[in-house]
Motif scaffolding. Structure first.
Motif, PDB file in Angstrom:
ATOM      1  N   VAL A   1       3.807  -7.893  -4.574  1.00 31.62           N
ATOM      2  CA  VAL A   1       3.382  -7.278  -5.827  1.00 31.62           C
ATOM      3  C   VAL A   1       3.415  -5.764  -5.648  1.00 31.62           C
ATOM      4  O   VAL A   1       2.948  -5.230  -4.636  1.00 31.62           O
TER       5      VAL A   1
ATOM      6  N   THR B   1       1.787  -3.424  -7.293  1.00 31.87           N
ATOM      7  CA  THR B   1       0.477  -2.786  -7.395  1.00 31.87           C
ATOM      8  C   THR B   1      -0.212  -2.794  -6.033  1.00 31.87           C
ATOM      9  O   THR B   1      -0.354  -3.846  -5.407  1.00 31.87           O
ATOM     10  N   ASP B   2      -0.642  -1.634  -5.593  1.00 34.05           N
ATOM     11  CA  ASP B   2      -1.253  -1.519  -4.271  1.00 34.05           C
ATOM     12  C   ASP B   2      -2.576  -2.277  -4.190  1.00 34.05           C
ATOM     13  O   ASP B   2      -3.372  -2.290  -5.132  1.00 34.05           O
TER      14      ASP B   2
ATOM     15  N   SER C   1       0.284   7.232  -5.001  1.00 33.60           N
ATOM     16  CA  SER C   1       0.023   5.829  -4.706  1.00 33.60           C
ATOM     17  C   SER C   1      -0.528   5.142  -5.942  1.00 33.60           C
ATOM     18  O   SER C   1      -0.833   5.776  -6.940  1.00 33.60           O
ATOM     19  N   GLY C   2      -0.663   3.839  -5.879  1.00 35.32           N
ATOM     20  CA  GLY C   2      -1.133   3.039  -7.010  1.00 35.32           C
ATOM     21  C   GLY C   2      -0.173   1.922  -7.311  1.00 35.32           C
ATOM     22  O   GLY C   2      -0.574   0.803  -7.590  1.00 35.32           O
ATOM     23  N   SER C   3       1.123   2.232  -7.233  1.00 37.67           N
ATOM     24  CA  SER C   3       2.160   1.220  -7.419  1.00 37.67           C
ATOM     25  C   SER C   3       3.294   1.513  -6.459  1.00 37.67           C
ATOM     26  O   SER C   3       3.860   2.613  -6.467  1.00 37.67           O
ATOM     27  N   ASP C   4       3.605   0.556  -5.618  1.00 33.52           N
ATOM     28  CA  ASP C   4       4.638   0.731  -4.601  1.00 33.52           C
ATOM     29  C   ASP C   4       6.017   0.772  -5.265  1.00 33.52           C
ATOM     30  O   ASP C   4       6.404  -0.169  -5.947  1.00 33.52           O
TER      31      ASP C   4
ATOM     32  N   VAL D   1      -3.225  -5.478  -3.990  1.00 23.54           N
ATOM     33  CA  VAL D   1      -3.317  -6.809  -4.600  1.00 23.54           C
ATOM     34  C   VAL D   1      -2.841  -7.843  -3.576  1.00 23.54           C
ATOM     35  O   VAL D   1      -1.651  -7.893  -3.236  1.00 23.54           O
TER      36      VAL D   1
ATOM     37  N   TRP E   1       0.828  -1.210   0.000  1.00 28.09           N
ATOM     38  CA  TRP E   1       0.000   0.000   0.000  1.00 28.09           C
ATOM     39  C   TRP E   1       0.864   1.264   0.000  1.00 28.09           C
ATOM     40  O   TRP E   1       0.449   2.336   0.420  1.00 28.09           O
TER      41      TRP E   1
END
Length: 222
Positions: A152, A154-155, A128-131, A157, A120
């Motif tokens: 992963v 991608t936040d 945010s959206g992709s760590d 998931v 997250w």
């Protein structure tokens, strides 16, 4: 060659049958607060308990990471989508224990430690959206350490982790999760639905029935 192929197919059928045979029930989960529904209790950690998830090394048991960091993505827990989960801002110390618990176990028993985790994080611009630097978690079961795995990017998931362990002569076991990533940006993650349970074994009656079925098939084949 024909007999070997038939025997191999029979073994495969028996393995599948054993997995679904009567008496093969789901084993009891030994983790005391597996879905964090009880809040911040029944486990230990080196992290600091705080609703301030801006700060590295802090964690909180909550329902949505955005409630504790306005730049975090918004998503629900793994169990129901509206319950509680463990939310952590990764520690700058690679040896800091994220979560640990000591449990009583039966000797000479095969166990499996599983759970779910998701990223997250946000980058240095607050996006945010992709760590940008996902957590790199390490599992330890009775001192046996897993290979580290990276979440992963991608936040939100959820992915499952798993480690097998055999108790041998042990009557207790310590489970631990450690994050080896020490980056200050990103490296934020959630945990949920932890499970430590014995692997199911068919009841003797089920095995006897399957064995008689195998003998009947072999006799017909002859």
């Amino acid at each position: 060659m024909l007999r070997y192929s038939f025997a191999s197919a029979l073994c495969a059928c028996l393995v599948a049958a054993i997995a679904s045979a009567p008496g093969v029930a789901d084993a009891q989960n030994l983790v005391f607060n597996p879905s964090f529904t009880l809040g911040n209790t029944e486990f230990s950690t080196d992290y600091n308990y705080s609703s301030d998830l801006w700060t590295e090394g802090n964690y909180f048991v909550g329902s949505d990471p955005r409630n504790y960091n306005p730049l975090a993505p918004s998503f629900g827990d793994h169990t129901t989508g509206s319950g509680l989960m463990y939310l952590a801002n990764g520690n700058l110390n690679a040896g800091a224990v994220v979560w640990t618990e000591s449990l009583a176990v039966a000797p000479n028993t095969a166990y499996q430690f599983t759970g779910w985790t998701a990223s997250w994080g946000q980058d240095s611009t607050g996006t945010s959206g992709s760590d940008p630097s996902p957590a790199r978690l390490l599992l330890s079961v009775g001192g046996e350490v897993s290979q580290p795995f990276t979440l992963v990017a991608t936040d939100g998931v959820w992915i499952q982790f798993s480690q097998a362990w055999s108790s041998g002569s042990a009557t207790t076991v310590v489970l631990s999760i450690v994050d080896q990533n020490t980056d200050s940006y990103g490296n934020d993650f959630a945990l949920d639905d932890l499970n430590f349970s014995a692997q199911p074994v068919p009841e003797p009656a089920s095995l006897a029935i399957l064995g008689m079925g195998a003998l009947a098939l072999l006799r017909r084949r002859r």
